[in-house]
Design a protein around this motif. Structure first.
Motif, PDB file in Angstrom:
ATOM      1  N   ARG A  27     -14.842   7.423  -5.036  1.00 58.19           N
ATOM      2  CA  ARG A  27     -15.827   8.233  -5.764  1.00 58.19           C
ATOM      3  C   ARG A  27     -16.479   7.407  -6.872  1.00 58.19           C
ATOM      4  NH1 ARG A  27     -13.096  12.314  -5.625  1.00 58.19           N
ATOM      5  NH2 ARG A  27     -11.711  11.909  -7.373  1.00 58.19           N
ATOM      6  N   TYR A  28     -15.674   6.642  -7.596  1.00 63.55           N
ATOM      7  CA  TYR A  28     -16.188   5.789  -8.670  1.00 63.55           C
ATOM      8  C   TYR A  28     -17.174   4.755  -8.102  1.00 63.55           C
ATOM      9  CZ  TYR A  28     -16.266   2.204 -12.288  1.00 63.55           C
ATOM     10  OH  TYR A  28     -16.666   1.282 -13.206  1.00 63.55           O
ATOM     11  N   MET A  29     -16.784   4.091  -7.020  1.00 63.49           N
ATOM     12  CA  MET A  29     -17.632   3.051  -6.437  1.00 63.49           C
ATOM     13  C   MET A  29     -18.928   3.628  -5.855  1.00 63.49           C
ATOM     14  SD  MET A  29     -16.167   0.181  -6.981  1.00 63.49           S
ATOM     15  CE  MET A  29     -17.116  -0.867  -5.909  1.00 63.49           C
ATOM     16  N   ASN A  30     -18.847   4.788  -5.218  1.00 62.36           N
ATOM     17  CA  ASN A  30     -20.029   5.386  -4.605  1.00 62.36           C
ATOM     18  C   ASN A  30     -21.002   5.949  -5.621  1.00 62.36           C
ATOM     19  OD1 ASN A  30     -19.432   4.800  -1.937  1.00 62.36           O
ATOM     20  ND2 ASN A  30     -18.132   6.577  -1.737  1.00 62.36           N
ATOM     21  N   ASN A  31     -20.545   6.169  -6.833  1.00 65.61           N
ATOM     22  CA  ASN A  31     -21.412   6.707  -7.885  1.00 65.61           C
ATOM     23  C   ASN A  31     -21.781   5.675  -8.940  1.00 65.61           C
ATOM     24  OD1 ASN A  31     -21.835   9.592  -7.207  1.00 65.61           O
ATOM     25  ND2 ASN A  31     -19.613   9.527  -7.122  1.00 65.61           N
ATOM     26  N   MET A  32     -21.492   4.407  -8.669  1.00 65.65           N
ATOM     27  CA  MET A  32     -21.824   3.320  -9.589  1.00 65.65           C
ATOM     28  C   MET A  32     -23.246   2.826  -9.292  1.00 65.65           C
ATOM     29  SD  MET A  32     -20.065  -0.452  -9.987  1.00 65.65           S
ATOM     30  CE  MET A  32     -18.442   0.240  -9.961  1.00 65.65           C
ATOM     31  N   HIS A  33     -24.074   2.738 -10.323  1.00 65.18           N
ATOM     32  CA  HIS A  33     -25.431   2.204 -10.154  1.00 65.18           C
ATOM     33  C   HIS A  33     -25.332   0.719  -9.849  1.00 65.18           C
ATOM     34  CE1 HIS A  33     -26.183   5.913 -12.360  1.00 65.18           C
ATOM     35  NE2 HIS A  33     -27.315   5.928 -11.673  1.00 65.18           N
ATOM     36  N   ARG A  34     -26.135   0.266  -8.883  1.00 63.64           N
ATOM     37  CA  ARG A  34     -26.072  -1.145  -8.478  1.00 63.64           C
ATOM     38  C   ARG A  34     -27.458  -1.763  -8.489  1.00 63.64           C
ATOM     39  NH1 ARG A  34     -22.186   0.194  -3.485  1.00 63.64           N
ATOM     40  NH2 ARG A  34     -20.476   0.962  -4.744  1.00 63.64           N
ATOM     41  N   MET A  45       0.815  -1.194   0.000  1.00 60.90           N
ATOM     42  CA  MET A  45       0.000   0.000   0.000  1.00 60.90           C
ATOM     43  C   MET A  45       0.866   1.269   0.000  1.00 60.90           C
ATOM     44  SD  MET A  45      -3.249  -0.826  -0.131  1.00 60.90           S
ATOM     45  CE  MET A  45      -4.062   0.660   0.333  1.00 60.90           C
ATOM     46  N   ARG A  46       2.127   1.118   0.124  1.00 56.77           N
ATOM     47  CA  ARG A  46       3.005   2.288   0.123  1.00 56.77           C
ATOM     48  C   ARG A  46       2.972   3.034  -1.201  1.00 56.77           C
ATOM     49  NH1 ARG A  46       8.419  -0.068   3.059  1.00 56.77           N
ATOM     50  NH2 ARG A  46       7.394  -0.551   5.021  1.00 56.77           N
ATOM     51  N   ASN A  47       2.704   2.308  -2.281  1.00 58.89           N
ATOM     52  CA  ASN A  47       2.728   2.917  -3.608  1.00 58.89           C
ATOM     53  C   ASN A  47       1.389   3.536  -4.010  1.00 58.89           C
ATOM     54  OD1 ASN A  47       5.345   2.005  -3.791  1.00 58.89           O
ATOM     55  ND2 ASN A  47       4.796   0.165  -4.905  1.00 58.89           N
ATOM     56  N   VAL A  48       0.390   3.400  -3.151  1.00 57.62           N
ATOM     57  CA  VAL A  48      -0.939   3.918  -3.465  1.00 57.62           C
ATOM     58  C   VAL A  48      -1.091   5.301  -2.836  1.00 57.62           C
ATOM     59  CG1 VAL A  48      -3.412   3.526  -3.243  1.00 57.62           C
ATOM     60  CG2 VAL A  48      -1.874   1.589  -3.540  1.00 57.62           C
ATOM     61  N   ARG A  49      -1.457   6.259  -3.665  1.00 60.64           N
ATOM     62  CA  ARG A  49      -1.638   7.627  -3.174  1.00 60.64           C
ATOM     63  C   ARG A  49      -3.067   7.836  -2.696  1.00 60.64           C
ATOM     64  NH1 ARG A  49      -0.070  10.911  -8.348  1.00 60.64           N
ATOM     65  NH2 ARG A  49      -1.578   9.401  -9.093  1.00 60.64           N
ATOM     66  N   GLN A  50      -3.253   8.745  -1.760  1.00 56.87           N
ATOM     67  CA  GLN A  50      -4.588   9.072  -1.260  1.00 56.87           C
ATOM     68  C   GLN A  50      -5.488   9.541  -2.391  1.00 56.87           C
ATOM     69  OE1 GLN A  50      -5.753   8.619   1.950  1.00 56.87           O
ATOM     70  NE2 GLN A  50      -7.727   9.007   0.958  1.00 56.87           N
ATOM     71  N   LYS A  51      -4.913  10.284  -3.320  1.00 55.84           N
ATOM     72  CA  LYS A  51      -5.656  10.779  -4.476  1.00 55.84           C
ATOM     73  C   LYS A  51      -6.253   9.611  -5.269  1.00 55.84           C
ATOM     74  CE  LYS A  51      -4.797  13.510  -8.642  1.00 55.84           C
ATOM     75  NZ  LYS A  51      -3.802  14.279  -9.387  1.00 55.84           N
ATOM     76  N   CYS A  61      -6.915   6.538  -4.063  1.00 61.32           N
ATOM     77  CA  CYS A  61      -7.949   5.910  -3.226  1.00 61.32           C
ATOM     78  C   CYS A  61      -9.240   6.716  -3.281  1.00 61.32           C
ATOM     79  CB  CYS A  61      -7.469   5.799  -1.785  1.00 61.32           C
ATOM     80  SG  CYS A  61      -6.151   4.605  -1.554  1.00 61.32           S
ATOM     81  N   ASP A  62      -9.122   8.035  -3.238  1.00 63.32           N
ATOM     82  CA  ASP A  62     -10.298   8.894  -3.319  1.00 63.32           C
ATOM     83  C   ASP A  62     -11.018   8.717  -4.651  1.00 63.32           C
ATOM     84  OD1 ASP A  62      -9.613   9.845  -0.824  1.00 63.32           O
ATOM     85  OD2 ASP A  62      -8.771  11.728  -1.575  1.00 63.32           O
ATOM     86  N   ALA A  63     -10.264   8.582  -5.726  1.00 64.51           N
ATOM     87  CA  ALA A  63     -10.863   8.398  -7.053  1.00 64.51           C
ATOM     88  C   ALA A  63     -11.625   7.079  -7.118  1.00 64.51           C
ATOM     89  CB  ALA A  63      -9.792   8.452  -8.135  1.00 64.51           C
ATOM     90  N   VAL A  64     -11.066   6.025  -6.556  1.00 64.63           N
ATOM     91  CA  VAL A  64     -11.744   4.722  -6.552  1.00 64.63           C
ATOM     92  C   VAL A  64     -13.004   4.787  -5.705  1.00 64.63           C
ATOM     93  CG1 VAL A  64     -11.547   2.316  -5.816  1.00 64.63           C
ATOM     94  CG2 VAL A  64      -9.661   3.401  -7.040  1.00 64.63           C
TER      95      VAL A  64
END
Length: 50
Positions: free
Chosen positions: A14-21, A1-7, A9-12
């Motif tokens: 946002r994508y998941m929270n706005n996906m129709h299910r 997880m060291r290579n993952v930026r907060q930016k 994670c935030d994008a993912v």
């Protein structure tokens, strides 16, 4: 997880929270969250019945 930026994670998130299910009746988690907040605001604004 060291290579993952907060930016990223935030994008993912946002994508998941706005996906129709399908399980949510083809609504998004964000839509349901906003609906719930609106209900809570409405309930807290209403006078307490005694």
């Amino acid at each position: 997880m060291r290579n993952v930026r907060q930016k990223d994670c935030d994008a993912v998130a946002r994508y998941m929270n706005n996906m129709h299910r399908k399980v949510l009746g083809y609504r998004t988690a964000a839509e349901l969250f906003e609906e719930e907040l609106a209900c809570l605001r409405q309930d807290s604004a209403a006078p307490a019945s005694v």
